[in-house]
Write a protein that holds these residues in place. Sequence first.
Motif: not given
Lengths: 175, 112
Positions: B43-60
């Motif tokens: 859940a936290l990973a999904d939140q982090l992906v959503a908050v990253c403005p530059s799209g540097a985080l991706e859930r795989r």
Amino acid sequence: MTRLLTPSPSDPAVAPTADQLRAQVGRLFGRSLYIRTVDTGSCAACESEIRLLAAPHYDLHRLGFFFTPAPRHADLLMVTGPGTTGMAHALRATHAAMPDPKVVVAVGACALGGVYRQADDLTHGGVTGLLPVDVLIPGCPPSPLALLQGLLVAVGRLAERIEPARFRIEGAEAP
Amino acid sequence: MARWFLRGLRRGVVTTRYPHRPDPEAARVPTPPAFDPARLTGALADQLVAVCPSGALERRGDTLVLDVGACTACQRCLPVAGAAGRPSGVFECAATDRDRLRVAIPIRGQHR
């Protein structure tokens, strides 16, 4: 083989590596490695940091790096920006005008394709699709220290490209 | 006023000794985040992906992929991550391969 030439600052073995690098740059380029920078549509933050490299605090010249306005004199090409279509030809022409051996350093998140992901009508989505990029320096913008480390990595790449001169005569064969 | 300037006035030299010696000012450079896999939940990973403005985080799947090449070190993920995140402090990120700039962080945190 690719070596990361500068270990992290917490590593106590920094000093000998730095000395080796200085000797390497000195030996290969007579303490004069020339850098040409090309801006392909960046916001100028990367340029600001690159300019700081020549300021007294970072003093790039102490390591034998210099900036040149002429690609014919350059050993290293620093590219910033996402590779706008308008600058594509100028960038390729600059790269073609540089003598071998040469290295290309992509500077900043835009040049690495981190900001404009896809190529469209305006940009190539980074310079990696335009030129053979040797060293990538991430950051938005990368700090002058990060640029310095990237330049030292690039010197390692350049050292790999140096071949000893070979005596050749047209039509002659090896004995 | 920058500390290096005052130090330079005292010593008579303002130039950094990097890369010969570590630069103390490097600690103040914004750096990409580092996440603790043990505290990172899905859940936290999904939140982090959503908050990253530059799209540097991706859930795989079970990993969170951080693309250092796209990260602008804005540190907007750090308040969201709380104890699971911190600035990595690594500014020497230059790589010779684009894929080397991608870090896969395993998601090992338990859902509560």
